[in-house]
Design a protein around this motif. Structure first.
Motif, mmCIF file in Angstrom:
data_model
loop_
_atom_site.group_PDB
_atom_site.id
_atom_site.type_symbol
_atom_site.label_atom_id
_atom_site.label_comp_id
_atom_site.label_asym_id
_atom_site.label_seq_id
_atom_site.Cartn_x
_atom_site.Cartn_y
_atom_site.Cartn_z
ATOM 1 N N ASP A 112 0.945 -1.479 0.053
ATOM 2 C CA ASP A 112 -0.045 -0.163 -0.128
ATOM 3 C C ASP A 112 0.746 1.282 0.045
ATOM 4 N N TYR A 113 2.184 1.000 0.551
ATOM 5 C CA TYR A 113 3.107 2.252 0.593
ATOM 6 C C TYR A 113 3.960 2.357 -0.567
ATOM 7 N N HIS A 114 4.391 0.931 -0.859
ATOM 8 C CA HIS A 114 5.420 0.998 -1.945
ATOM 9 C C HIS A 114 5.063 0.743 -3.371
ATOM 10 N N GLN A 115 3.810 0.446 -3.228
ATOM 11 C CA GLN A 115 3.199 0.124 -4.727
ATOM 12 C C GLN A 115 3.324 -1.119 -5.449
ATOM 13 N N ASN A 116 4.757 -1.621 -5.715
ATOM 14 C CA ASN A 116 5.272 -2.736 -6.136
ATOM 15 C C ASN A 116 6.461 -3.316 -5.566
ATOM 16 N N MET A 117 6.709 -4.639 -5.903
ATOM 17 C CA MET A 117 7.749 -5.339 -5.031
ATOM 18 C C MET A 117 9.138 -4.761 -5.662
ATOM 19 N N LEU A 118 9.291 -4.394 -6.699
ATOM 20 C CA LEU A 118 10.485 -3.782 -7.112
ATOM 21 C C LEU A 118 10.802 -2.313 -6.569
ATOM 22 N N ALA A 119 9.971 -1.621 -6.128
ATOM 23 C CA ALA A 119 9.982 -0.345 -5.510
ATOM 24 C C ALA A 119 10.318 -0.785 -4.150
ATOM 25 N N TYR A 120 9.751 -1.657 -3.317
ATOM 26 C CA TYR A 120 10.133 -2.279 -1.853
ATOM 27 C C TYR A 120 11.369 -2.867 -2.118
ATOM 28 N N ALA A 121 11.861 -3.719 -2.924
ATOM 29 C CA ALA A 121 13.243 -4.151 -2.699
ATOM 30 C C ALA A 121 14.082 -3.034 -3.181
ATOM 31 N N LYS A 122 14.077 -2.047 -3.781
ATOM 32 C CA LYS A 122 14.958 -0.742 -4.015
ATOM 33 C C LYS A 122 15.078 -0.197 -2.951
ATOM 34 N N THR A 123 14.056 -0.004 -2.156
ATOM 35 C CA THR A 123 14.032 0.855 -0.736
ATOM 36 C C THR A 123 14.823 0.112 0.277
ATOM 37 N N LYS A 124 14.608 -1.441 0.379
ATOM 38 C CA LYS A 124 15.493 -2.030 1.087
ATOM 39 C C LYS A 124 16.958 -1.870 0.867
ATOM 40 N N ALA A 125 17.483 -1.952 -0.417
ATOM 41 C CA ALA A 125 18.705 -1.781 -0.966
ATOM 42 C C ALA A 125 19.262 -0.584 -0.697
ATOM 43 N N LYS A 126 18.615 0.345 -0.302
ATOM 44 C CA LYS A 126 19.243 1.683 0.237
ATOM 45 C C LYS A 126 20.100 1.602 1.445
#
Length: 209
Positions: A112-126
């Motif tokens: 609901d916050y990150h919209q999709n899994m790739l965006a979620y993974a990119k955030t984790k990778a920060k």
């Protein structure tokens, strides 16, 4: 910038963050390394425990820096911090450069916050932007992608249940203290981290027991 006076360890991922952070904290303290801990449950600084707020994940930047400053006052050597995707995305960890970073796994959550899994993974990778050591779950389906996000100068250490991981049940044999396969992964992540920090195998096994 109190984190500059500490060796900081960041733990992110969908599952197992608090358990893995707590295991690392316990192993380091048991081996004689004075270590502070900040998780979604509480902050442990020296002999004291402090609340991080009701159902708070990563604390606000001000609160986080206050906790780290107290660790410096207590003459801690290490700080283990549970780093959530919200905390990474909202710059709550700004000013805290991590020496070592861990991603436990990536499964669907907070979309609901990150919209999709790739965006979620990119955030984790920060988390790995300024780390020197990156520890990844070799068995996680996002492993190949995450590996590409890590700067080439960084050291990568893998863990997993299979033998192709650097740290696996065969290469590091011990009695797993917590039930469930998922906790074996949490233990392997903690083993990989503390070994990378120079803790001897015997001390790790003793602490885990």
């Amino acid at each position: 910038y109190p984190a500059r006076k500490l060796t900081t360890i960041g733990v992110t991922g969908t599952d197992g963050k608090t358990t893995t952070s707590s295991l690392i904290w316990h192993i380091l303290n048991s081996s004689g390394q004075k270590t502070g801990l900040i998780t979604s449950i509480n902050a442990k600084i020296g002999p004291k425990e402090e609340g991080t707020g009701f159902h708070v994940t990563t604390p606000s930047p001000k609160k986080l820096q206050q906790f780290l400053a107290k660790m410096v006052q207590e003459k801690s050597q290490y700080a283990v911090i549970e780093a959530t995707s919200h905390g990474l995305d909202q710059y709550r960890l700004l000013g805290t450069n991590f020496y070592l970073g861990i991603i436990t796994n990536i499964t669907p959550e907070h979309l609901d916050y990150h919209q999709n899994m790739l965006a979620y993974a990119k955030t984790k990778a920060k988390l790995f932007k300024k780390t020197k050591i990156a520890i990844l779950n070799r068995d996680d389906k996002w492993f190949s992608y995450l590996k590409t996000t890590i700067p080439k100068k960084n050291k990568i250490i893998t863990y997993g249940a299979k033998n192709n991981a650097d740290i696996n049940p065969k290469s590091f044999s011990c009695r797993w203290p917590l039930p469930g396969t998922y906790n074996q992964y949490n233990c392997l992540a903690a083993i990989a981290a503390t070994k990378a920090l120079g803790i001897k195998d015997q001390e790790i096994k003793k602490a885990l027991k």
